[in-house]
Design a protein around this motif. Structure first.
Motif, PDB file in Angstrom:
ATOM      1  N   TRP A   1       0.837  -1.191   0.000  1.00  0.00           N
ATOM      2  CA  TRP A   1       0.000   0.000   0.000  1.00  0.00           C
ATOM      3  C   TRP A   1       0.879   1.251   0.000  1.00  0.00           C
ATOM      4  O   TRP A   1       2.061   1.200   0.330  1.00  0.00           O
ATOM      5  CB  TRP A   1      -0.902  -0.005   1.244  1.00  0.00           C
ATOM      6  CG  TRP A   1      -1.739  -1.248   1.314  1.00  0.00           C
ATOM      7  CD1 TRP A   1      -2.989  -1.438   0.795  1.00  0.00           C
ATOM      8  CD2 TRP A   1      -1.365  -2.492   1.916  1.00  0.00           C
ATOM      9  NE1 TRP A   1      -3.410  -2.724   1.037  1.00  0.00           N
ATOM     10  CE2 TRP A   1      -2.434  -3.400   1.710  1.00  0.00           C
ATOM     11  CE3 TRP A   1      -0.231  -2.951   2.582  1.00  0.00           C
ATOM     12  CZ2 TRP A   1      -2.412  -4.706   2.166  1.00  0.00           C
ATOM     13  CZ3 TRP A   1      -0.202  -4.262   3.038  1.00  0.00           C
ATOM     14  CH2 TRP A   1      -1.278  -5.127   2.834  1.00  0.00           C
TER      15      TRP A   1
ATOM     16  N   THR B   1       0.706   2.871   5.501  1.00  0.00           N
ATOM     17  CA  THR B   1       0.142   1.973   6.513  1.00  0.00           C
ATOM     18  C   THR B   1       0.218   2.665   7.867  1.00  0.00           C
ATOM     19  O   THR B   1       1.077   3.526   8.101  1.00  0.00           O
ATOM     20  CB  THR B   1       0.896   0.636   6.550  1.00  0.00           C
ATOM     21  OG1 THR B   1       2.307   0.886   6.684  1.00  0.00           O
ATOM     22  CG2 THR B   1       0.644  -0.172   5.280  1.00  0.00           C
TER      23      THR B   1
ATOM     24  N   PRO C   1       3.686  -2.319   8.038  1.00  0.00           N
ATOM     25  CA  PRO C   1       3.616  -2.322   6.575  1.00  0.00           C
ATOM     26  C   PRO C   1       3.186  -3.662   5.990  1.00  0.00           C
ATOM     27  O   PRO C   1       2.733  -3.714   4.840  1.00  0.00           O
ATOM     28  CB  PRO C   1       5.048  -1.971   6.152  1.00  0.00           C
ATOM     29  CG  PRO C   1       5.588  -1.194   7.305  1.00  0.00           C
ATOM     30  CD  PRO C   1       5.005  -1.854   8.506  1.00  0.00           C
TER      31      PRO C   1
ATOM     32  N   GLN D   1       0.764  -5.500   7.332  1.00  0.00           N
ATOM     33  CA  GLN D   1      -0.661  -5.641   7.639  1.00  0.00           C
ATOM     34  C   GLN D   1      -0.986  -7.058   8.115  1.00  0.00           C
ATOM     35  O   GLN D   1      -0.426  -7.495   9.118  1.00  0.00           O
ATOM     36  CB  GLN D   1      -1.492  -5.214   6.437  1.00  0.00           C
ATOM     37  CG  GLN D   1      -1.347  -3.720   6.112  1.00  0.00           C
ATOM     38  CD  GLN D   1      -2.055  -2.808   7.090  1.00  0.00           C
ATOM     39  OE1 GLN D   1      -3.285  -2.754   7.145  1.00  0.00           O
ATOM     40  NE2 GLN D   1      -1.293  -2.062   7.866  1.00  0.00           N
TER      41      GLN D   1
ATOM     42  N   ARG E   1      -4.526   0.808   6.442  1.00  0.00           N
ATOM     43  CA  ARG E   1      -3.714   1.063   5.247  1.00  0.00           C
ATOM     44  C   ARG E   1      -4.503   1.947   4.289  1.00  0.00           C
ATOM     45  O   ARG E   1      -5.735   2.011   4.355  1.00  0.00           O
ATOM     46  CB  ARG E   1      -3.299  -0.243   4.554  1.00  0.00           C
ATOM     47  CG  ARG E   1      -4.378  -1.073   3.920  1.00  0.00           C
ATOM     48  CD  ARG E   1      -4.907  -2.164   4.829  1.00  0.00           C
ATOM     49  NE  ARG E   1      -5.722  -3.133   4.089  1.00  0.00           N
ATOM     50  CZ  ARG E   1      -5.621  -4.441   4.255  1.00  0.00           C
ATOM     51  NH1 ARG E   1      -4.739  -4.947   5.098  1.00  0.00           N
ATOM     52  NH2 ARG E   1      -6.397  -5.252   3.575  1.00  0.00           N
TER      53      ARG E   1
ATOM     54  N   ASN F   1      -4.309   3.874   0.069  1.00  0.00           N
ATOM     55  CA  ASN F   1      -3.692   4.103  -1.232  1.00  0.00           C
ATOM     56  C   ASN F   1      -4.009   5.514  -1.721  1.00  0.00           C
ATOM     57  O   ASN F   1      -5.063   6.075  -1.383  1.00  0.00           O
ATOM     58  CB  ASN F   1      -4.195   3.095  -2.262  1.00  0.00           C
ATOM     59  CG  ASN F   1      -3.565   1.734  -2.094  1.00  0.00           C
ATOM     60  OD1 ASN F   1      -2.438   1.617  -1.616  1.00  0.00           O
ATOM     61  ND2 ASN F   1      -4.291   0.691  -2.455  1.00  0.00           N
TER      62      ASN F   1
ATOM     63  N   THR G   1      -8.615   4.775   2.460  1.00  0.00           N
ATOM     64  CA  THR G   1      -8.270   3.591   3.233  1.00  0.00           C
ATOM     65  C   THR G   1      -8.968   2.376   2.632  1.00  0.00           C
ATOM     66  O   THR G   1     -10.089   2.479   2.123  1.00  0.00           O
ATOM     67  CB  THR G   1      -8.687   3.743   4.699  1.00  0.00           C
ATOM     68  OG1 THR G   1     -10.097   4.002   4.767  1.00  0.00           O
ATOM     69  CG2 THR G   1      -7.938   4.883   5.365  1.00  0.00           C
TER      70      THR G   1
END
Length: 558
Positions: free
Chosen positions: A102, A105, A126, A128, A142, A144, A177
């Motif tokens: 992603w 995070t 990171p 997850q 997380r 993007n 998210t």
């Protein structure tokens, strides 16, 4: 944690909407955020108490890779969002739950993290799901980038300019998210460990705090990258542009079963909202301040509806209804006689007779908005001690259980479950991601793993079994003979005390829309710009228009 039910006097009960009206999917899927939504509850608390917010750590390089810490601190507690920014190749960017990388995070840390805490988190957050966090962490999240808008804003600011307002309006967020986990998932602190804290007693407060701080991070990271690219000529976002940005979210079926699995919590959400509406309707008159507040809220809702865009046919139709209904509300308010007896109740009666479900639920939100002093205390009643309702009353006579089903589940007993269209779907949990999914019974395997989410069918089956038992027999005898009904018996006894606990629809019917469940829950979160991408997943915006940490002190309660 004990959560008391708000007191509803016989006088107030006259203004309460019945569960048979409120708990249908068609209406639940038309829900709008209100001042009782969880993000609004969070902002009010942060804005009216002694919380101090800062960013003590910002270790991010010129490419936008590194970490930062956002700290929310009072005399008694400190919460810290630890944010990790990554250099993600475009081909790895995906909103799907199966993604493994992603752009950013996050975790919400319980306290002030030390360097060794950050090092541990850097090894796990990171990753997850593939990593593990501890009970010192309250959430795992997380996000993007919204690539088009993110790059546009970076380039504009690097050149010393503000981004195109139309581009900002079309997207509404710099990042979205794809998950915000809490309540013990992947090792995080369990909800029961923190629920007694006053600032976290309301539902989903750690999740809302996480997203609000992520919003601050999204602006900081875009300005940081722009400054690295543009040097001394780079600009920062102006206040209005920054304020208009929220945090996007992509949400699918993983969220839908929640309100079915937590009947007491759902009841308390609905009860608080319906009690709030009843309190407003029960007022004998209106003040100039509340009238002005209603008008301002209606103007804001109309602007939001015009900017709200979706291509999904269901939502396109709803947006048409909403815009038309908000125009009718504005026209009605312009000539409304506020000197009549109980003018708020009269306004609601007009709305019920005039507006679609979309408009009625929007009117509910508008009517609550100027009445903070009257209704905000109800936020304290929206949590639930679900364990207190777990014990089954085995001494209850079968006759009493039968009466509960006849009264509280009459809607379920009317459904013909021998008809294929009424059993067309089944809920299950995917083996790969342990997330809820919805299968088609006629064409897909997996029905043997069906989850007990069709409460209507379970109650219908329980009712059929009850017919063979003597009315004076205890429920314990029924469960000895039919242990498969234990879950249904517990729910029936819960519903007898919690009238808004059940969705009054068949959740495995061919025409059931999961996005109705999603919108109901997301409205209580405070989500705006509800945009279905199919009947099973949706994009939303959170905190758009809300204050940033540096603005809370000057603005106070939200």
């Amino acid at each position: 944690m004990s959560v008391a039910t708000p007191i509803v006097t016989p006088e107030l009960a006259r203004y309460m909407r019945a569960p048979s009206e409120v708990m249908r999917l068609a209406r639940m899927g038309s829900g709008h955020p209100t001042r009782l939504s969880f993000l609004r509850v969070l902002l009010r608390r942060l804005g009216t108490t002694d919380w101090q917010i800062d960013r003590p750590v910002w270790n991010v390089d010129v490419k936008g890779v590194g970490h930062g810490v956002y700290r929310v601190k009072s005399a008694d507690r400190t919460y810290s969002l630890v944010a990790f920014a990554h250099d993600l190749p475009p081909e790895m960017r995906s909103d799907r739950v199966i993604a493994t990388a992603w752009d950013a995070t996050f975790t919400l840390f319980d306290g002030d993290p030390r360097s060794e805490d950050i090092a541990r988190l850097a090894d796990n957050v990171p990753l997850q799901e593939a990593g593990r966090i501890s009970s010192k962490e309250l959430t795992l999240a997380r996000a993007n980038r919204s690539v088009r808008l993110f790059e546009h804003v970076v380039n504009a600011l690097a050149q010393g300019q503000q981004p195109d307002p139309d581009e900002i309006a079309n997207v509404g967020y710099l990042m979205r998210t794809t998950a915000v986990y809490g309540s013990g998932k992947f090792g995080a602190s369990d909800r029961s460990d923190i629920a007694a804290r006053a600032e976290l007693a309301a539902p989903f407060q750690v999740e809302m705090l996480t997203v609000w701080l992520i919003r601050a991070f999204t602006v900081d990271i875009v300005e940081h990258i722009a400054a690295a690219k543009g040097g001394d000529t780079a600009a920062k976002l102006d206040r209005d542009t920054r304020r208009s940005l929220g945090v996007g979210n992509s949400t699918g079926l993983g969220m839908a079963p929640f309100i079915v699995r937590h009947p007491v919590l759902l009841n308390n959400w609905m009860m608080a909202r319906e009690t709030a509406l009843a309190r407003v309707r029960a007022q004998a008159n209106a003040t100039p301040q509340t009238i002005a507040g209603l008008t301002a809220a209606a103007d804001g809702a109309a602007k939001n509806a015009q900017a709200w865009y979706s291509e999904h046919p269901v939502q396109v139709r709803k947006l048409y209804d909403l815009r038309r209904d908000l125009a009718l509300i504005s026209e009605g308010l312009a000539r409304w006689d506020w000197n009549t007896d109980h003018p708020w109740d009269a306004l609601w009666a007009w709305g019920e007779a005039t507006l679609t479900f979309e408009g009625q639920e929007a009117l509910l939100s508008l009517m609550l908005e100027p009445h903070g002093a009257l209704i905000d205390d109800l936020a304290d009643h929206m949590g639930a001690d679900e364990a207190a309702n777990f014990r089954i009353d085995g001494a209850m006579p079968v006759a009493k259980l039968r009466d509960i089903l006849k009264s509280d589940y009459a809607w379920a007993l009317e459904i013909d479950f021998s008809s294929p269209e009424n059993i067309a779907r089944f809920w299950y949990v995917s083996e790969e991601k342990l997330e809820p999914r919805l299968g088609e019974r006629a064409t897909e395997d997996g029905a043997t793993l069906e989850q007990p989410l069709c409460i209507a069918r379970l109650m219908s089956e329980l009712y059929a079994s009850l017919q063979a038992f003597d009315a004076s027999s205890p429920v314990a005898a029924l469960m000895l003979a039919h242990p498969e009904h234990r879950y249904a018996v517990r729910r029936a006894q819960v519903t007898a005390k919690h009238p808004y606990a059940e969705v009054h629809d068949n959740l495995i019917a061919a025409d059931m829309l999961p996005i109705d469940l999603l919108r109901c829950k997301l409205a209580f979160f405070g989500a705006s710009q509800f945009d279905p991408r199919s009947d099973r997943w949706v994009r939303i915006n959170l905190f758009a228009g809300a204050p940033f940490p540096d603005e809370l002190e000057s603005e106070g309660a939200a």
